[in-house]
Design an enzyme around this catalytic site. Structure first.
Site, short mmCIF file in Angstrom:
data_model
loop_
_atom_site.label_atom_id
_atom_site.label_comp_id
_atom_site.label_asym_id
_atom_site.label_seq_id
_atom_site.Cartn_x
_atom_site.Cartn_y
_atom_site.Cartn_z
N HIS A 1 39.22 24.15 8.18
CA HIS A 1 38.15 24.85 7.44
C HIS A 1 38.61 26.26 7.47
CE1 HIS A 1 34.26 26.89 6.72
NE2 HIS A 1 33.69 25.45 6.38
N ASP B 1 32.03 17.68 5.88
CA ASP B 1 32.15 16.79 4.87
C ASP B 1 32.53 15.44 5.37
OD1 ASP B 1 31.48 18.66 2.76
OD2 ASP B 1 33.26 19.72 3.21
#
Length: 370
Positions: free
Chosen positions: A256, A307
């Site tokens: 991320h 996700d």
């Protein structure tokens, strides 16, 4: 002037809506772990919009307002029936949401009160549009809301036509809480840039949906599920991931831009993926996800983001893969609208500069000499 690629590390505005400090995500100062374990999505909507958790009366009013505004204009439904059968689900959502402005007499009313009413309409109608799209392409008629107290329950009913299971409602509700806002992510920034011109809130949402459509933002969970389907079995996880690493291919659902020590939202969806696997009697997707998680974390030091496990959660809920990102939009509509309302409150046109890297000292050459 010196450019920063992707605006990484640039502080573009101030906001009191959500924060990411030392790897901890908060909405209005409340830790996401606290909200994920205790709050409903409707409470989070109120929190993001109004800065505090609702009283019982305020929560009931919001729930009633969402139900009262959930009916999609019939003209929009008729338009959706004319969409190509193989249309991209996010393209369909973007088009339908944009057309909502045509049927809202307050679309261009920029008063704070009207903008809140439009935020309620959008939050209520985005899930109804997605459910309608899902049914239309299956040759079924769209269903109106049944008036449940939760967005998750109404969406599941409108999509399937069946009374939603309690566990399914809880799972989707938790996913909606976790995806509701995330500081200045790409789609939120796009929404704020759009309404900073003092255009209407429907234009801002349309910009946000268009941004979320990209595979580097909202499409990651679809890519994760496609990867799991390609792997096929738990036994294939190790050779598949090793092959990806050897070829230096990107493995979706890991790492991320902001979180360097792991996404705090991932653990909640991992837990929900496990619970749904046990309930449905199909542990395949969870077991594959855990194996891939352990391998990538150990070999590359990359941890899963929000996700990664949302893919197996939505699959366990029997939601088609191409609706994963639209469901993300259901949740993020709460954050997008909160940020647009905040932008309107203290607006300044967002107009950054660019570092010029082209040729210099050029002269015009007449066309006859070129």
């Amino acid at each position: 002037m010196t450019a920063t690629k992707g605006l990484e590390g640039i502080v573009a505005t101030t906001s009191s809506i959500s924060s990411i400090v030392d790897g901890v995500l908060t909405y209005r100062g409340i830790d996401i772990d606290d909200l994920a374990e205790n709050a409903t999505f409707e409470e989070v909507i109120y929190l993001l919009w109004f800065g505090k958790l609702p009283t019982k009366a305020q929560l009931e009013k919001l729930q009633n307002d969402l139900n009262a505004n959930s009916k999609v204009p019939s003209a929009v439904i008729d338009q959706m029936k004319l969409y190509p059968k193989n249309v991209n689900s996010m393209a369909a959502l973007r088009t339908a949401v944009s057309s909502l402005a045509l049927y809202d007499e307050e679309a261009n009313d920029m008063s704070p009160e009207a903008n809140v009413r439009k935020a309620i309409k959008l939050q209520a109608q985005v899930p109804a549009i997605i459910a309608a799209f899902s049914r239309i392409r299956e040759g079924k008629e769209p269903l109106e809301s049944k008036g449940y107290s939760s967005v998750a329950a109404n969406f599941l009913y409108q999509m399937t036509g069946k009374e939603p299971d309690k566990v399914a409602i809880e799972a989707l509700d938790k996913a909606l809480v976790l995806h509701a806002d995330h500081e200045l992510n790409a789609s939120t920034f796009a929404a704020r840039v759009t309404v900073a011109t003092l255009t209407d809130i429907y234009s801002g949402i349309t910009s946000a949906i268009g941004t979320l459509k990209g595979p580097l933002h909202g499409g990651a969970n679809e890519a994760v599920m496609a990867m799991l389907e390609e792997i096929g079995t738990v036994e294939n996880v190790v050779p598949y991931i090793n092959g990806k690493l050897e070829r230096k291919d990107k493995i979706m659902g890991f790492g991320h831009r902001v979180y360097k020590n792991g996404d705090p939202r991932a653990k909640h969806l991992q837990k929900m993926s496990l619970e749904l696997g046990k309930i449905t009697g199909n542990m395949k997707w969870y077991d594959m996800s855990i194996k891939a998680d352990e391998l990538v974390t150990n070999l590359k030091g990359l941890k899963p983001n929000v996700d990664f496990y949302s893919a197996s959660v939505y699959t366990s809920l029997e939601i088609p893969r191409d609706l994963f990102t639209p469901i993300f939009a259901i949740s993020r509509t709460s954050g997008w609208t909160a940020h647009m309302l905040e932008q309107y409150e203290n607006n300044r046109l967002i107009r950054p500069r660019a570092e010029y890297t082209g040729p210099v000292n050029q002269k015009y050459i007449p066309v006859s000499e070129r």
